[in-house]
Write a protein that holds these residues in place. Structure first.
Motif: not given
Length: 349
Positions: A84-90
């Motif tokens: 599970l990832d948030e690859p572009n949010r940061c």
């Protein structure tokens, strides 16, 4: 005339022979020095920087340890992956500060409490603050089963879950911490600072951002700093480490794992150091060992009362203005303390 011609044709003068011998000797010495330099450089390629470290902390990490000693180390570095990832949010948010909160997969209650207390802060002193929860796999899972439905739904709702494929356990906190450094180093190129903060911590984000606006932007780590901490040799202690694993009587200076702040340029430096420092299971000590390896010192906070190892009482407004992080019994206590915190006036100090 004939004698001179014979002398010239029969050989060189003694002085010339001495010069030739000296030149040959210098050539041999230079070749020897070159070979020595090549040997040292080859060692540096294999063990950069740590060539000068104590041999007990060099690669290969575990081959010369007993089975019982190996239990004090974890399997890192390894190619762990995020399920599970948030690859572009940061990257898109470009936050000034990222809060990384390690928490067990099953502990949804702790995550919701943080989302409704100090974790709800998104802009502080005109600076963007982002929050992520860092999870491993539940006990009994081997990575082949589907993600727990509740965690997946939570991720889709809040977009703040990072879950990697290592077993989530106390002894694997070092893996969780190093995976955190890896993720930050590759996902947050425009971020100035991050903080690793436990889920049972009271965090005053306003005071934290205020401190960081005056802090160094590079090679910076601070928190509750432990200097000369004794290595516990009592086998009944939770933090027992035998001399066969760590022979020194004290640990190098490190920031306690309850919550430490670091500039983002440190993340990749710590990751690069990790193959050369055995991955001790005590995560904050291990980060301190990596910091020693790269030759960077932990910085004391501006004041000693900013990081506390007991819960603040907030009996007066002055304590509200002093604390950044304080240890609680559990995340449930955070909810009660937060209500008291928000009801107190901010002025008067």
């Amino acid at each position: 005339m004939l004698d001179k011609a014979v002398f010239k044709s029969s050989g060189k003068s003694p002085l010339k022979r001495v010069r030739r011998w000296l030149l040959s000797l210098m050539l041999v010495l230079l070749m020897g020095i070159g070979a020595l330099v090549f040997y040292i450089l080859s060692l540096q390629l294999l063990w950069p920087l740590s060539f000068w470290e104590p041999r007990s902390w060099l690669d290969p990490p575990l081959y010369n340890l007993s089975a019982s000693d190996k239990s004090f180390f974890v399997e890192y570095p390894q190619p762990y992956h995020f399920i599970l990832d948030e690859p572009n949010r940061c990257l898109h948010q470009s936050p000034f500060l990222v809060l990384m909160i390690p928490v067990e997969p099953h502990n949804r209650e702790a995550r919701d409490i943080i989302r409704n207390t100090w974790g709800k802060e998104t802009t502080v002193l005109d600076q963007v603050v982002a929050r992520y929860f860092l999870l491993g796999l539940s006990a009994g899972r081997n990575g082949s089963e589907p993600i727990e439905e509740g965690v997946l739904e939570e991720s889709q709702k809040h977009h703040d879950i990072l879950q990697s494929d290592f077993l989530d356990s106390y002894n694997n906190l070092t893996i969780k911490t190093m995976v955190m450094f890896e993720w930050l180093s590759t996902h947050c190129p425009n971020t100035s600072y991050a903080m690793k903060v436990d889920s049972d911590i009271f965090l005053h984000v306003h005071n934290l951002v205020d401190m960081l606006l005056k802090a160094p932007r590079q090679l910076y780590m601070t928190g509750y700093v432990a200097r000369g901490a004794t290595v516990l040799r009592d086998p009944t202690s939770k933090w027992f480490v035998p001399a066969s694993v760590f022979p020194d009587p004290t640990y190098p200076t490190y920031a306690l794992g309850l919550g430490y702040i670091f500039s983002l340029d440190l993340t990749w430096k710590i990751v690069e150091a990790s193959p050369h420092v055995k991955a001790l299971h005590i995560e904050d000590v291990y980060v301190g060992l990596c910091m020693r390896h790269i030759g960077i010192k932990v910085t004391d906070p501006p004041r000693g009362d900013l990081f506390q190892i007991s819960a603040p009482s907030f009996t007066g407004s002055c304590q509200r203005t002093s604390v950044i992080a304080a240890v609680l019994k559990d995340s449930k206590q955070l909810l009660d303390l937060w209500r008291t915190f928000e009801s107190r006036p901010q002025s008067g100090c």
